[in-house]
Design a protein around this motif. Structure first.
Motif, PDB file in Angstrom:
ATOM      1  N   GLY A  49       0.801  -1.210   0.000  1.00  0.00           N
ATOM      2  CA  GLY A  49       0.000   0.000   0.000  1.00  0.00           C
ATOM      3  C   GLY A  49       0.841   1.270   0.000  1.00  0.00           C
ATOM      4  O   GLY A  49       0.466   2.274  -0.605  1.00  0.00           O
ATOM      5  N   TRP A  50       1.997   1.215   0.667  1.00  0.00           N
ATOM      6  CA  TRP A  50       2.904   2.365   0.712  1.00  0.00           C
ATOM      7  C   TRP A  50       3.662   2.527  -0.605  1.00  0.00           C
ATOM      8  O   TRP A  50       4.281   3.563  -0.845  1.00  0.00           O
ATOM      9  N   GLY A  51       3.664   1.509  -1.415  1.00  0.00           N
ATOM     10  CA  GLY A  51       4.444   1.557  -2.642  1.00  0.00           C
ATOM     11  C   GLY A  51       5.899   1.168  -2.450  1.00  0.00           C
ATOM     12  O   GLY A  51       6.727   1.338  -3.339  1.00  0.00           O
ATOM     13  N   LEU A  52       6.205   0.610  -1.280  1.00  0.00           N
ATOM     14  CA  LEU A  52       7.575   0.189  -0.992  1.00  0.00           C
ATOM     15  C   LEU A  52       7.861  -1.225  -1.499  1.00  0.00           C
ATOM     16  O   LEU A  52       9.023  -1.626  -1.607  1.00  0.00           O
ATOM     17  N   VAL A  53       6.806  -1.983  -1.783  1.00  0.00           N
ATOM     18  CA  VAL A  53       6.946  -3.378  -2.228  1.00  0.00           C
ATOM     19  C   VAL A  53       5.953  -3.622  -3.368  1.00  0.00           C
ATOM     20  O   VAL A  53       4.823  -3.114  -3.331  1.00  0.00           O
ATOM     21  N   MET A  68      14.173   5.570  -4.470  1.00  0.00           N
ATOM     22  CA  MET A  68      12.954   5.996  -5.153  1.00  0.00           C
ATOM     23  C   MET A  68      11.758   5.955  -4.209  1.00  0.00           C
ATOM     24  O   MET A  68      11.037   6.945  -4.045  1.00  0.00           O
ATOM     25  N   ALA A  69      11.556   4.795  -3.554  1.00  0.00           N
ATOM     26  CA  ALA A  69      10.353   4.619  -2.740  1.00  0.00           C
ATOM     27  C   ALA A  69      10.387   5.464  -1.473  1.00  0.00           C
ATOM     28  O   ALA A  69       9.436   6.192  -1.161  1.00  0.00           O
ATOM     29  N   LEU A  70      11.503   5.389  -0.726  1.00  0.00           N
ATOM     30  CA  LEU A  70      11.588   6.156   0.512  1.00  0.00           C
ATOM     31  C   LEU A  70      11.721   7.649   0.229  1.00  0.00           C
ATOM     32  O   LEU A  70      11.228   8.483   0.984  1.00  0.00           O
ATOM     33  N   GLY A  71      12.396   7.980  -0.875  1.00  0.00           N
ATOM     34  CA  GLY A  71      12.514   9.392  -1.239  1.00  0.00           C
ATOM     35  C   GLY A  71      11.159  10.022  -1.451  1.00  0.00           C
ATOM     36  O   GLY A  71      10.912  11.169  -1.059  1.00  0.00           O
ATOM     37  N   ALA A  72      10.253   9.275  -2.073  1.00  0.00           N
ATOM     38  CA  ALA A  72       8.903   9.793  -2.301  1.00  0.00           C
ATOM     39  C   ALA A  72       8.172   9.998  -0.979  1.00  0.00           C
ATOM     40  O   ALA A  72       7.473  11.005  -0.787  1.00  0.00           O
ATOM     41  N   LEU A  73       8.343   9.050  -0.047  1.00  0.00           N
ATOM     42  CA  LEU A  73       7.692   9.180   1.256  1.00  0.00           C
ATOM     43  C   LEU A  73       8.221  10.381   2.023  1.00  0.00           C
ATOM     44  O   LEU A  73       7.466  11.116   2.661  1.00  0.00           O
ATOM     45  N   ILE A  74       9.544  10.569   1.961  1.00  0.00           N
ATOM     46  CA  ILE A  74      10.142  11.703   2.660  1.00  0.00           C
ATOM     47  C   ILE A  74       9.607  13.011   2.094  1.00  0.00           C
ATOM     48  O   ILE A  74       9.298  13.953   2.837  1.00  0.00           O
ATOM     49  N   SER A  75       9.497  13.097   0.764  1.00  0.00           N
ATOM     50  CA  SER A  75       8.962  14.308   0.143  1.00  0.00           C
ATOM     51  C   SER A  75       7.526  14.567   0.589  1.00  0.00           C
ATOM     52  O   SER A  75       7.132  15.709   0.864  1.00  0.00           O
ATOM     53  N   GLN A  76       6.728  13.494   0.681  1.00  0.00           N
ATOM     54  CA  GLN A  76       5.351  13.638   1.136  1.00  0.00           C
ATOM     55  C   GLN A  76       5.304  14.164   2.569  1.00  0.00           C
ATOM     56  O   GLN A  76       4.476  15.018   2.905  1.00  0.00           O
ATOM     57  N   ARG A  77       6.207  13.621   3.395  1.00  0.00           N
ATOM     58  CA  ARG A  77       6.242  14.075   4.784  1.00  0.00           C
ATOM     59  C   ARG A  77       6.628  15.554   4.871  1.00  0.00           C
ATOM     60  O   ARG A  77       6.081  16.311   5.670  1.00  0.00           O
ATOM     61  N   ARG A  78       7.607  15.959   4.067  1.00  0.00           N
ATOM     62  CA  ARG A  78       8.003  17.366   4.074  1.00  0.00           C
ATOM     63  C   ARG A  78       6.835  18.257   3.668  1.00  0.00           C
ATOM     64  O   ARG A  78       6.587  19.306   4.269  1.00  0.00           O
TER      65      ARG A  78
END
Length: 330
Positions: A49-53, A68-78
């Protein structure tokens, strides 16, 4: 580590296992993750669901590349944090408007007990948007400066810190090392001969000041919201700050003991460090300890400097040192 992004501990365990085992089934992950099968299945579902897998048609799982995957999450958090900060400004303005015309009890909150004061002390700094100003005196009731976890976090988000230290605080164990760390992090420090109170101000919105100890022996404090009283404390801080001496501890590392050398015609590196520490407000003993000197050697260096300057008192030496640039960091 990934819990700051909203992942649960099981999610991180499974994701790390999949990084080295692409195209694995949930059954194949049983040994490396060492989790109950139900926990593994739930973690895989969340990670998908997170797009990590990614999950294939035959129920095989592969971890997406972290950059790619964690970078997107970090951007969303920012982005989310920026939105929250904008909402905070709006809510703060609404709160100020609502406080207009309220009673005194709504503007002053009395806090009792060291734990409660510590909690409010950290909260005041967390609430600051632009600056935190403080008077630091001993003894430390809530927590010592080196345990102030809110300061580095606030500095990282751009909050400017200014503090005035009572001269007696400089003799407290570890305070010099903590002051050096703060200066390196951009905190501005000054020293006053005597401070009227402990004080913490967050912007022009919140202030925390001590109260007398209660009959039960517990310390007390008052949390002040925007009011005339807070404006007065704001003015008090700026007055004390303007009259305090800047604390300069640059290049004051340890030095080995040495004698006065014949033929010296100006201050040595060691002399400059001694003058910087004493002008910052440290006692002879504290300065000597900081520089790794014996008190006798420190006094001998001072006597030599007074002879070089042609003066008779330390006050005259201090004035001469400032006029002639003897205290400038090397």
């Amino acid at each position: 580590m990934l819990d700051v992004l909203g992942l649960e501990p099981d999610d991180e365990v499974v994701y790390r296992a999949l990084l080295g085992r692409p195209d694995s089934t949930a059954t194949q992950l049983a040994d490396p993750v060492d989790l109950p099968r139900a926990h593994t299945d739930k973690a895989l579902s969340r990670l998908v669901g997170w797009g990590l897998v990614t999950r294939s048609a035959d129920e095989r799982y592969t971890a997406a590349p972290p950059a790619m995957a964690l970078g997107a999450l970090i951007s969303q958090r920012r982005d989310g944090l920026r939105t929250a900060e904008r909402a905070l400004v709006t809510l703060a303005e609404e709160h100020r408007a609502a406080m207009t015309g309220t009673s005194i009890s709504d503007l002053i909150e009395v806090i009792t007990g060291a734990d409660a004061i510590r909690h409010r002390f950290l909260q005041v700094q967390q609430a600051a948007r632009t600056q935190v100003r403080s008077f630091i005196t001993a003894p430390f009731v809530a927590l010592p400066p080196d345990e102030n976890t809110a300061e580095p976090v606030a500095i990282d988000r751009g909050v400017h810190f200014r503090a005035v230290l009572d001269r007696d605080v400089l003799a407290e164990p570890g305070i010099i090392d903590d002051a050096i760390d703060s200066l390196r992090n951009g905190v501005e420090l000054r020293v006053a001969d005597r401070l009227p109170m402990k004080l913490v101000l967050a912007d022009a919105d919140l202030g925390l000041v001590p109260l007398a100890v209660t009959p039960a022996g517990e310390p007390g404090a008052a949390l002040l919201h925007r009011s005339g009283l807070l404006d007065a404390l704001d003015a008090l801080f700026e007055t004390v700050w303007n009259n305090a001496h800047p604390l300069d501890l640059s290049d004051t590392g340890g030095e080995t003991d040495r004698i006065v050398e014949a033929g010296e015609t100006g201050p040595t590196d060691l002399d400059r460090k001694i003058l910087a520490l004493l002008l910052a407000g440290l006692t002879d003993l504290t300065a000597a300890t900081r520089l790794g000197l014996s008190p006798r050697t420190l006094h001998r260096r001072l006597r030599h400097l007074m002879d070089l300057a042609g003066v008779r008192t330390r006050m005259q030496l201090g004035a001469h040192a400032v006029r002639n640039g003897w205290t400038q960091p090397l």
